[in-house]
Design a protein around this motif. Structure first.
Motif, PDB file in Angstrom:
ATOM      1  N   TYR A 115     -21.929 -23.019  -0.998  1.00 39.62           N
ATOM      2  CA  TYR A 115     -22.309 -22.306   0.224  1.00 39.62           C
ATOM      3  C   TYR A 115     -23.756 -22.594   0.606  1.00 39.62           C
ATOM      4  O   TYR A 115     -24.056 -22.944   1.750  1.00 39.62           O
ATOM      5  CB  TYR A 115     -22.080 -20.806   0.038  1.00 39.62           C
ATOM      6  CG  TYR A 115     -22.583 -19.981   1.185  1.00 39.62           C
ATOM      7  CD1 TYR A 115     -21.864 -19.904   2.368  1.00 39.62           C
ATOM      8  CD2 TYR A 115     -23.788 -19.297   1.094  1.00 39.62           C
ATOM      9  CE1 TYR A 115     -22.334 -19.155   3.434  1.00 39.62           C
ATOM     10  CE2 TYR A 115     -24.260 -18.548   2.149  1.00 39.62           C
ATOM     11  CZ  TYR A 115     -23.531 -18.474   3.312  1.00 39.62           C
ATOM     12  OH  TYR A 115     -24.001 -17.745   4.365  1.00 39.62           O
ATOM     13  N   GLU A 116     -24.668 -22.465  -0.364  1.00 39.18           N
ATOM     14  CA  GLU A 116     -26.082 -22.696  -0.065  1.00 39.18           C
ATOM     15  C   GLU A 116     -26.352 -24.168   0.218  1.00 39.18           C
ATOM     16  O   GLU A 116     -27.213 -24.499   1.032  1.00 39.18           O
ATOM     17  CB  GLU A 116     -26.957 -22.189  -1.212  1.00 39.18           C
ATOM     18  CG  GLU A 116     -26.979 -20.683  -1.286  1.00 39.18           C
ATOM     19  CD  GLU A 116     -28.058 -20.145  -2.191  1.00 39.18           C
ATOM     20  OE1 GLU A 116     -29.088 -20.816  -2.376  1.00 39.18           O
ATOM     21  OE2 GLU A 116     -27.874 -19.023  -2.697  1.00 39.18           O
ATOM     22  N   GLY A 117     -25.611 -25.074  -0.430  1.00 38.70           N
ATOM     23  CA  GLY A 117     -25.776 -26.494  -0.158  1.00 38.70           C
ATOM     24  C   GLY A 117     -25.352 -26.863   1.252  1.00 38.70           C
ATOM     25  O   GLY A 117     -26.039 -27.627   1.944  1.00 38.70           O
ATOM     26  N   VAL A 118     -24.228 -26.337   1.703  1.00 45.11           N
ATOM     27  CA  VAL A 118     -23.768 -26.616   3.067  1.00 45.11           C
ATOM     28  C   VAL A 118     -24.734 -26.021   4.081  1.00 45.11           C
ATOM     29  O   VAL A 118     -25.063 -26.656   5.096  1.00 45.11           O
ATOM     30  CB  VAL A 118     -22.334 -26.080   3.267  1.00 45.11           C
ATOM     31  CG1 VAL A 118     -21.928 -26.111   4.728  1.00 45.11           C
ATOM     32  CG2 VAL A 118     -21.361 -26.899   2.438  1.00 45.11           C
ATOM     33  N   PHE A 119     -25.212 -24.813   3.827  1.00 46.29           N
ATOM     34  CA  PHE A 119     -26.172 -24.187   4.727  1.00 46.29           C
ATOM     35  C   PHE A 119     -27.444 -25.018   4.836  1.00 46.29           C
ATOM     36  O   PHE A 119     -27.954 -25.272   5.931  1.00 46.29           O
ATOM     37  CB  PHE A 119     -26.492 -22.766   4.237  1.00 46.29           C
ATOM     38  CG  PHE A 119     -27.384 -21.994   5.150  1.00 46.29           C
ATOM     39  CD1 PHE A 119     -26.932 -21.573   6.385  1.00 46.29           C
ATOM     40  CD2 PHE A 119     -28.677 -21.686   4.773  1.00 46.29           C
ATOM     41  CE1 PHE A 119     -27.759 -20.854   7.236  1.00 46.29           C
ATOM     42  CE2 PHE A 119     -29.511 -20.972   5.610  1.00 46.29           C
ATOM     43  CZ  PHE A 119     -29.045 -20.558   6.845  1.00 46.29           C
TER      44      PHE A 119
END
Length: 108
Positions: free
Chosen positions: A20-24
């Protein structure tokens, strides 16, 4: 009538939080790369005597940055998400977790 229940979160799956944080971060990196590409194209266009040559140099650097920068942002965001997930799991297990109040609505 809705039934209210309490559920306790005592941990998260670390890899999903990291994703999630990587895509964001990757989306933020794409926006940064787009703005950088436009800025570089404009600067090369002003610096050269030929507008077409300047735009060609600027767009080449811009296309490379549009591919590379989001990948780098994703990688760093994924690592930060992995650390956040680990820290969250350690703290939530030692502190007893987070209580959520969930309301189940029955449809007629």
């Amino acid at each position: 009538m809705a039934v209210k229940t309490n559920s306790r979160i005592i941990g998260v799956k670390t890899s999903t939080l990291a994703l999630y944080e990587g895509v964001f971060a990757g989306v933020i990196g794409l926006a940064v790369a787009l703005f950088w590409s436009l800025s570089t194209s404009f600067q090369y266009g002003v610096a050269t005597s030929s507008v077409l040559k300047g735009l060609a140099f600027g767009l080449t650097a811009g296309f490379i940055s549009i591919i590379v920068v989001p990948l780098v942002y994703f990688a760093f965001g994924w690592i930060v998400g992995l650390v956040h997930g680990f820290i969250f799991n350690v703290i939530s297990e030692t502190s007893g977790g987070i209580v959520l109040r969930i309301e189940n609505i029955k449809e007629k």
